[in-house]
Scaffold this active site. Sequence first.
Site, mmCIF file in Angstrom:
data_model
loop_
_atom_site.group_PDB
_atom_site.id
_atom_site.type_symbol
_atom_site.label_atom_id
_atom_site.label_comp_id
_atom_site.label_asym_id
_atom_site.label_seq_id
_atom_site.Cartn_x
_atom_site.Cartn_y
_atom_site.Cartn_z
ATOM 1 N N ARG A 49 0.898 -1.005 -0.532
ATOM 2 C CA ARG A 49 -0.351 0.310 -0.319
ATOM 3 C C ARG A 49 0.835 1.294 0.222
ATOM 4 O O ARG A 49 1.321 1.736 1.222
ATOM 5 C CB ARG A 49 -0.903 0.297 1.018
ATOM 6 N N SER A 59 -13.061 -3.244 1.022
ATOM 7 C CA SER A 59 -13.440 -2.676 2.106
ATOM 8 C C SER A 59 -14.688 -2.450 1.841
ATOM 9 O O SER A 59 -16.133 -2.275 1.211
ATOM 10 C CB SER A 59 -12.559 -1.705 2.308
ATOM 11 N N LYS A 116 -4.574 6.417 8.975
ATOM 12 C CA LYS A 116 -5.484 6.607 7.363
ATOM 13 C C LYS A 116 -6.276 8.141 8.176
ATOM 14 O O LYS A 116 -7.100 7.970 9.486
ATOM 15 C CB LYS A 116 -6.909 5.664 7.457
HETATM 16 N N1 FQP Z 1 -8.397 -3.944 4.589
HETATM 17 C C1 FQP Z 1 -8.055 -4.257 3.845
HETATM 18 C C2 FQP Z 1 -7.541 -5.294 4.781
HETATM 19 N N2 FQP Z 1 -6.895 -3.154 3.250
HETATM 20 C C3 FQP Z 1 -6.574 -1.710 2.552
HETATM 21 N N3 FQP Z 1 -6.342 -1.223 2.178
HETATM 22 C C4 FQP Z 1 -8.379 -1.084 3.334
HETATM 23 C C5 FQP Z 1 -9.485 -1.919 4.228
HETATM 24 C C6 FQP Z 1 -8.786 0.521 3.560
HETATM 25 O O1 FQP Z 1 -9.843 1.845 -0.393
HETATM 26 P P1 FQP Z 1 -9.386 1.416 1.306
HETATM 27 O O2 FQP Z 1 -9.109 0.202 2.413
HETATM 28 O O3 FQP Z 1 -11.096 2.252 2.319
HETATM 29 O O4 FQP Z 1 -8.743 2.850 1.898
HETATM 30 P P2 FQP Z 1 -7.228 3.144 1.243
HETATM 31 O O5 FQP Z 1 -6.989 2.523 0.208
HETATM 32 O O6 FQP Z 1 -6.537 4.413 1.826
HETATM 33 O O7 FQP Z 1 -6.673 1.842 1.847
HETATM 34 F F1 FQP Z 1 -8.750 -6.242 4.504
HETATM 35 F F2 FQP Z 1 -6.792 -5.484 3.565
HETATM 36 F F3 FQP Z 1 -6.974 -5.623 5.176
#
Ligand code: FQP
Length: 221
Positions: A46, A117, A146
């Site tokens: 990420r 998510s 975040k």
């Molecule tokens: N859950 C998980 C996981 N991974 C993530 N990256 C998120 C939730 C959050 O798109 P998102 O996803 O709401 O925000 P961002 O893209 O900024 O991470 F389940 F894999 F742990």
Amino acid sequence: MKELENDKMAEMLQVYFIMGSVNCQKDPVDVLKEAIAGGITIFQYREKGNGALEGQEKLELAKKLRGICSDLKIPFIVNDDIDLALAVNADGVHIGQEDDSVEVVRKKIGDRILGVSVHDLTEAEHAIRFGADYFGVGPVYPTSTKTDTKAVQGVTFLNKLRAMGYKTPIVGIGGITSENASNVTKAGADGVSVITAITNAVDIEEAVRKLKTSVLAGMQR
Ligand code: FQP
Ligand code: MG
């Protein structure tokens, strides 16, 4: 068949490590290797936030981390960036509600892992219908990583999904530590996802081992 796949996916989610260069206090390569040595079960690249790598640099780091995961047999997931996921032959992608739609992403990635998510039943239903392999549910606790998150939800939604009979594998996310991870799996999650609980640890291997112990303790329900 789907039940068998769910079981495999659920086991993979036990200790789900997420990071990018901005989260690391040292070389991301070392952070990932130590986390794997400690026992993480899946990894998400990420590359996001202040000072995040872009373009070629982002691709280069993705390739390096992907290679480590391949060598050490850890599933490699890419956050948000579907083209990057395909470019490095990732095992899967994770998307949220603000990213490309579940149906479009499923078509692009074929049978790779698709994590979504979800924050309510409408999102969960939609994600299942279009082929999500697992749910990311949170923020369970307050998080500093975040700033654009929804309200902290505790374990309420996790409990609700299980009480309603949803069998989809679930990983909890947001503010999870080795102190509270057992509460998350006790509520019905199959694992926990963390960034800083691992990247900020002085002893990364030890931090992962402690997380895993807590995750497994919560599953004795
Ligand atoms: N859950 C998980 C996981 N991974 C993530 N990256 C998120 C939730 C959050 O798109 P998102 O996803 O709401 O925000 P961002 O893209 O900024 O991470 F389940 F894999 F742990
Ligand atoms: Mg996203």
